[in-house]
Write an enzyme that holds these catalytic residues in place. Structure first.
Site, PDB file in Angstrom:
ATOM      1  CG  ASP A  90     -17.987  40.013  25.382  1.00 12.37           C
ATOM      2  OD1 ASP A  90     -17.632  40.936  24.648  1.00 12.37           O
ATOM      3  OD2 ASP A  90     -19.411  40.529  25.243  1.00 12.37           O
ATOM      4  CG  MET A 116     -21.281  34.526  16.966  1.00 12.23           C
ATOM      5  SD  MET A 116     -22.815  34.859  18.238  1.00 12.23           S
ATOM      6  CE  MET A 116     -23.625  35.941  16.490  1.00 12.23           C
ATOM      7  CE  LYS A 172     -20.593  31.217  26.196  1.00 13.97           C
ATOM      8  NZ  LYS A 172     -20.437  31.898  24.516  1.00 13.97           N
ATOM      9  N   PRO A 197     -12.011  44.642  16.031  1.00  7.40           N
ATOM     10  CG  PRO A 197     -11.754  43.998  13.933  1.00  7.40           C
ATOM     11  CD  PRO A 197     -11.938  45.090  14.611  1.00  7.40           C
TER      12      PRO A 197
HETATM   13  N1  SAH Z   1     -20.373  42.511  17.208  1.00 10.05           N
HETATM   14  C1  SAH Z   1     -19.440  42.317  16.699  1.00 10.05           C
HETATM   15  C2  SAH Z   1     -19.575  40.866  16.135  1.00 10.05           C
HETATM   16  C3  SAH Z   1     -20.129  40.053  17.646  1.00 10.05           C
HETATM   17  S1  SAH Z   1     -20.556  38.202  17.186  1.00 10.05           S
HETATM   18  C4  SAH Z   1     -18.935  41.990  15.145  1.00 10.05           C
HETATM   19  O1  SAH Z   1     -20.094  43.760  14.686  1.00 10.05           O
HETATM   20  O2  SAH Z   1     -17.977  42.349  14.797  1.00 10.05           O
HETATM   21  C5  SAH Z   1     -19.056  37.624  17.970  1.00 10.05           C
HETATM   22  C6  SAH Z   1     -18.448  37.033  16.483  1.00 10.05           C
HETATM   23  O3  SAH Z   1     -17.955  37.215  15.902  1.00 10.05           O
HETATM   24  C7  SAH Z   1     -17.435  35.929  16.466  1.00 10.05           C
HETATM   25  O4  SAH Z   1     -17.820  34.702  16.670  1.00 10.05           O
HETATM   26  C8  SAH Z   1     -16.080  35.948  15.407  1.00 10.05           C
HETATM   27  O5  SAH Z   1     -17.641  34.638  14.359  1.00 10.05           O
HETATM   28  C9  SAH Z   1     -16.682  36.968  14.771  1.00 10.05           C
HETATM   29  N2  SAH Z   1     -15.323  38.182  15.633  1.00 10.05           N
HETATM   30  C10 SAH Z   1     -15.481  39.128  16.716  1.00 10.05           C
HETATM   31  N3  SAH Z   1     -14.306  39.275  16.471  1.00 10.05           N
HETATM   32  C11 SAH Z   1     -13.885  38.578  15.671  1.00 10.05           C
HETATM   33  C12 SAH Z   1     -12.164  38.560  15.097  1.00 10.05           C
HETATM   34  N4  SAH Z   1     -11.301  39.822  15.749  1.00 10.05           N
HETATM   35  N5  SAH Z   1     -11.589  38.142  13.834  1.00 10.05           N
HETATM   36  C13 SAH Z   1     -12.767  37.001  13.955  1.00 10.05           C
HETATM   37  N6  SAH Z   1     -13.987  36.589  14.117  1.00 10.05           N
HETATM   38  C14 SAH Z   1     -14.257  36.919  14.849  1.00 10.05           C
END
Ligand code: SAH
Length: 466
Positions: A254, A390, A276, A231
């Site tokens: 990304d 998201m 993006k 994260p």
């Molecule tokens: N594959 C990723 C998710 C990708 S979708 C996973 O497993 O975490 C992207 C979404 O993940 C973001 O819109 C948000 O809701 C969440 N996300 C990813 N990193 C985050 C973070 N550091 N803090 C809060 N939400 C996070």
């Protein structure tokens, strides 16, 4: 890419040089210890009290130039030195020597006084030929020493044996494999494989056989590694992720990958941003897949670095399918997904015996027409936690739908913004109040929404980001 550091850590050659330590107490002794063995011609100037210096002089390892330190007469001596330590217990005298040294452009260090010095010594881990220098740019020597302890603990026992073995093989390997890239790969395969273990143990014949195998079996075809980067906090990378980040030829990433993680990718790897950009859409998935296939076919080892876990709302599944279909070798490394990372960093458990037997990971990504196509009756249930990815843009709709399908307005809900990162913020509210709070506090992406009574179990906990 400009460094903000003042100092450049380099390895200074001393086996053909002269060195001078001015001073004869314990501080001087500590610096002398750095020179002994590395430098063949060491002189000490000043009255000697320290027993280690005394015995080094007696053993003929060090020349004692006398007790009198006369700065005015030092120039001819300093001139001959590649490196000088001013380590007397007289700060003013040290500075006088430093001023002279600076004028003469000698490398000179006043111990514990960086201002007049032209170099400072890092904290050093010495497993010759492996040496690790830790510098904090002079900001925090104590931190450097703590880091040294930690890094020491990570180093395998026979690391110097391994490095000596590798040094001994360099010449013939250069002859049999003139191609630099192929050679680097063979070395990497060796270091990552059984060969390194054998060399660490001191079993040289076996290590040599492994190296020959690595050299012969260097795969000419590329690979793609779908790697979860977690994260955002680099401490939450897996060891496998880190290793592959260090070995990749190129990396596609990304906006979910913060600079702190990109910093850990091999410096020479080509960086390709596929997220993006301002006023632009994300590179379409097909194009990303094509790019991965194209690069792998050229023989590259391609790192597809993804936020969180590649198989959770990361389209990693689609990429894997496209790659396998194209006949490309794929490896998948899981990562800590946002729900786990955010829960831990915010002190909110995802399940709890009292109130949440289920945890549902759900995407709030709207369809092309802007609506959310979710199974509302199954989501608007008590006894479970919703981790909504998201979900920031459609938050008002989400909260309204959950209430329309039976959850009360005062049902606990929270948003973890930039979870696990240094700028993390946690916003605790209810389904009825969360949308307004998020607007008011200008919450930005990435942010994870957590819905359920687990939010009430939140505790302020200690976060260790070091
Ligand atoms: N594959 C990723 C998710 C990708 S979708 C996973 O497993 O975490 C992207 C979404 O993940 C973001 O819109 C948000 O809701 C969440 N996300 C990813 N990193 C985050 C973070 N550091 N803090 C809060 N939400 C996070």
């Amino acid at each position: 890419m400009k460094s903000e550091a003042t100092y450049l850590p380099i390895s200074l050659r001393l086996d053909d040089a002269r060195a001078l330590v001015v001073g004869g107490g314990q501080v001087a002794s500590n610096k002398l210890r750095l020179l002994l063995g590395r430098c063949p011609d060491i002189a000490v100037l000043g009255p000697v009290h320290d027993p280690e210096i005394v015995s080094a002089i007696e053993a003929g390892q060090v020349t004692h130039l006398g007790d009198a330190i006369v700065p005015d007469a030092l120039a001819p001596l300093l001139e001959k030195m590649r490196i000088v330590f001013a380590a007397t217990d007289d700060a003013a005298l040290n500075r006088e020597i430093a001023a002279l040294g600076r004028k003469m452009r000698v490398n000179l260090c006043v111990v514990d006084d960086p201002a007049p010095s032209t170099f400072i010594t890092p904290a050093i881990i010495d497993r010759t030929p492996v040496q690790i220098a830790i510098s904090t740019d002079g900001a925090a020597p104590v931190l450097a020493r703590r880091l040294r302890t930690r890094i020491e603990a990570l180093l395998p026992d026979g690391i110097s044996r391994l490095a000596r073995f590798m040094r001994a093989q360099r010449e013939w390997i250069r002859e049999v494999q003139p191609d630099t890239t192929a050679r680097r790969r063979a070395w990497e395969a060796f270091v990552d494989g059984a060969g390194a273990e054998q060399a660490l143990r001191g079993d040289e014949p076996a290590a040599r056989a492994s190296l020959e195998k690595a050299l012969a079996g260097v795969p000419v075809s590329g690979e793609v590694w779908l790697v979860g980067a977690g994260p955002g906090d680099p401490d939450l990378l897996t060891l496998a992720a880190l290793r592959l980040m260090q070995n990749a030829d190129s990396v596609l990433y990304d906006q979910l990958i913060p600079p702190a993680i990109m910093d850990r990718v091999r410096r020479d790897a080509e960086r390709v941003f596929v997220g993006k950009r301002k006023n632009h859409h994300t590179l379409p998935q097909d194009r990303i897949n094509e790019e991965l296939v194209r690069r792998a076919r050229q023989g590259e080892r391609v790192l597809r670095l993804k936020g969180g876990d590649p198989f959770i709302f990361g389209r990693g599944g689609e990429e894997m399918e496209a790659l396998v279909e194209a006949g490309v070798t794929v490896r998948v490394i899981p990562g800590i997904t946002a729900a786990s990372g955010c829960g831990a960093a915010a002190g909110i458990p995802l399940t709890h015996r009292d109130c949440a037997q289920t945890c549902v990971f759900v995407t709030g990504h709207a369809r092309a027409d802007g609506t959310l196509a979710l199974d509302w009756p199954s989501l608007a249930r008590k006894g479970q936690t919703l981790a909504i990815y998201m979900g920031l843009a459609p938050l008002a709709d989400l909260c309204a739908q959950l209430q329309a399908h039976g959850l009360p307005g005062n049902w606990p809900a929270a948003i973890v913004e930039h979870g696990t990162r240094h700028d993390q913020r946690v916003h605790v509210a209810t389904l009825a109040t969360l949308p307004a709070l998020v607007k008011e506090r200008r919450v930005v992406s990435p942010a994870l929404t957590l819905v359920g009574e687990v939010v009430e179990h939140r505790r302020e906990i200690h976060r260790d980001n070091l």
